[in-house]
Design a protein around this motif. Structure first.
Motif, short mmCIF file in Angstrom:
data_model
loop_
_atom_site.label_atom_id
_atom_site.label_comp_id
_atom_site.label_asym_id
_atom_site.label_seq_id
_atom_site.Cartn_x
_atom_site.Cartn_y
_atom_site.Cartn_z
N UNK A 1 72.19 -45.28 -35.24
CA UNK A 1 71.78 -46.50 -35.94
C UNK A 1 71.16 -46.10 -37.28
N UNK A 2 71.18 -47.00 -38.27
CA UNK A 2 70.52 -46.69 -39.54
C UNK A 2 69.00 -46.79 -39.41
N UNK A 3 68.30 -46.02 -40.23
CA UNK A 3 66.84 -46.05 -40.22
C UNK A 3 66.32 -47.29 -40.94
N UNK A 4 65.32 -47.93 -40.34
CA UNK A 4 64.68 -49.08 -40.98
C UNK A 4 63.81 -48.65 -42.15
N UNK A 5 63.27 -47.45 -42.08
CA UNK A 5 62.52 -46.89 -43.21
C UNK A 5 62.64 -45.38 -43.15
N UNK A 6 62.26 -44.71 -44.24
CA UNK A 6 62.50 -43.28 -44.35
C UNK A 6 61.62 -42.49 -43.37
N UNK A 7 62.09 -41.28 -43.07
CA UNK A 7 61.32 -40.30 -42.32
C UNK A 7 61.09 -39.10 -43.23
N UNK A 8 59.85 -38.77 -43.46
CA UNK A 8 59.51 -37.59 -44.27
C UNK A 8 59.17 -36.44 -43.33
N UNK A 9 59.66 -35.23 -43.67
CA UNK A 9 59.47 -34.08 -42.81
C UNK A 9 59.20 -32.83 -43.64
N UNK A 10 58.59 -31.83 -43.02
CA UNK A 10 58.28 -30.57 -43.68
C UNK A 10 59.45 -29.62 -43.55
N UNK A 11 59.90 -29.07 -44.67
CA UNK A 11 61.00 -28.11 -44.66
C UNK A 11 60.55 -26.83 -43.95
N UNK A 12 61.42 -26.28 -43.12
CA UNK A 12 61.12 -25.03 -42.44
C UNK A 12 60.70 -25.19 -41.00
N UNK A 13 60.46 -26.40 -40.56
CA UNK A 13 60.06 -26.62 -39.18
C UNK A 13 60.73 -27.90 -38.67
N UNK A 14 61.35 -27.83 -37.51
CA UNK A 14 61.96 -29.02 -36.91
C UNK A 14 60.85 -29.95 -36.42
N UNK A 15 61.01 -31.23 -36.69
CA UNK A 15 59.99 -32.19 -36.26
C UNK A 15 60.63 -33.27 -35.39
#
Length: 373
Positions: free
Chosen positions: A306-320
């Motif tokens: 499904x499409x995201x209702x709003x963005x997800x921000x994540x840290x590069x280098x680690x899976x979240x």
């Protein structure tokens, strides 16, 4: 107190940790279980089913007759029957020579002669032999989870057992200072729901000797520990695993759950999960479930896109890990990397933001794995 071990400066990528854990794994041997015990397990090869029903049976209560004896019958022109009708009830085998069932009020029995008040066609009110189960197919495809509906078919076919692959899982809880074992209970209950045969053990204490002794208690196909994976002086799981087997990875680039570890004792894969529920869940979803799937030879888990209702921000280098809720055909992010109990309770699904990504923009179609049926 000085910590007994330290996390590596460089965390192991999640994919690499999972690949090391699954290396050389083979599916467990099939076992035959009673139907009630097989529920939720993963099906192995099944013998072909016998046809069901074995004979023509009545669909409902009524009079069993031959359709050709009713040709021309109507309420305006009752037709005397050449032979007496036979009363049958739903599920009862059809009498020899009868090929239809009519309702009770379609016969007139007020006079000395029984008369039909309606026509019928061959097969009316009858379930033909082999119409429910042809006898040429397989009950459940190997690799598929057994559902209550599958048990319905099995019982109708007269089966008492089903062939399944049920991995044996041992959960060793490292006692917390509070004395609570909520995380171990969560993992055990999740494993049972995933079709595993689960045994729970409490380590006598948090020291390496007690943990190692608990890890040795009984045969299993997968060993999971909960708690004691950190860097505190009483966190002894890694030391205990090193005594009994091999620590392959300690410190995984996944948030939450960075202090998780994987290893082996002989040929048995070991997953050491942190004691906090959200961190243990991250390890359960990303490490333990794939291992159980490999051991039970389960097919790929279905993701919902499904499409995201709003963005997800994540840290590069680690899976979240992210928890999402479905709102009007979109995934609404509830939590990323830090999973509160409130977010866990509300979530419909979970997904992993890869370590090489900064997140996902709003509107991006993403795959998520369902937490609810």
């Amino acid at each position: 107190m000085i910590p007994t071990q330290r996390l590596p400066v460089s965390l192991t990528p999640l994919d690499a940790a999972l690949a090391a854990l699954r290396h050389g794994l083979e599916p467990v041997a099939p076992v035959a279980l009673p139907l009630a015990e097989a529920l939720g397990c993963v099906a192995a090869d099944m013998p072909p089913l016998q046809a069901h029903p074995l004979r023509d049976t009545a669909v409902s209560d009524g009079w069993a007759l031959r359709a050709r004896d009713l040709v021309g019958a109507s309420s305006y022109s009752p037709l005397p029957l050449p032979t007496p009708p036979v009363w049958v009830e739903a599920g009862e085998a059809m009498p020899a020579g009868c090929d239809c069932v009519i309702d009770a009020d379609l016969l007139d029995q007020t006079g000395p002669i029984v008369q039909a008040l309606a026509e019928a066609i061959p097969g009316q009110g009858v379930r033909r032999a082999g119409s429910e189960i042809t006898g040429a197919g397989v009950l459940i495809a190997p690799g598929r989870r057994i559902r209550p509906l599958d048990l319905l078919i099995a019982r109708a076919a007269g089966l008492a057992e089903l062939n399944v692959r049920r991995p044996r899982l041992r959960v060793v809880n490292i006692p917390a200072a509070s004395g609570e074992a909520v995380t171990a209970q969560l993992i055990a209950e999740s494993a049972r729901a995933a079709g595993a045969d689960v045994v729970c053990i409490e380590a006598a204490a948090r020291d390496a000797t007690s943990v190692a002794a608990a890890a040795d208690a009984g045969a299993c196909d997968l060993l999971i520990t909960t708690g004691g994976t950190g860097v505190g002086g009483s966190d002894a799981v890694i030391a205990a695993l090193g005594r009994r087997g091999e620590v392959i990875v300690h410190g995984i680039a996944v948030q939450p759950g960075r202090t998780a570890a994987v290893g082996r004792i002989g040929t048995i894969p070991v997953i050491a999960l942190p004691g906090a529920p959200d961190q243990a869940l991250a390890g359960w979803w990303t490490l333990a479930l794939p291992v159980l799937d490999a051991l039970s030879w389960r097919g790929p888990r279905r993701a919902v896109t499904l499409p995201l209702a709003r963005k997800i921000a994540s840290t590069v280098g680690i899976a979240e890990l992210a928890l999402v809720e479905e709102i009007e055909g979109r995934w609404l992010p509830l939590a990323v990397g830090d999973l509160s109990l409130d977010a866990i309770a509300r979530a419909d699904a979970w997904l992993v933001v890869p370590g090489g990504a900064e997140g996902f923009a709003a509107g991006t179609p993403v795959d998520a794995y369902m937490l609810r049926d």
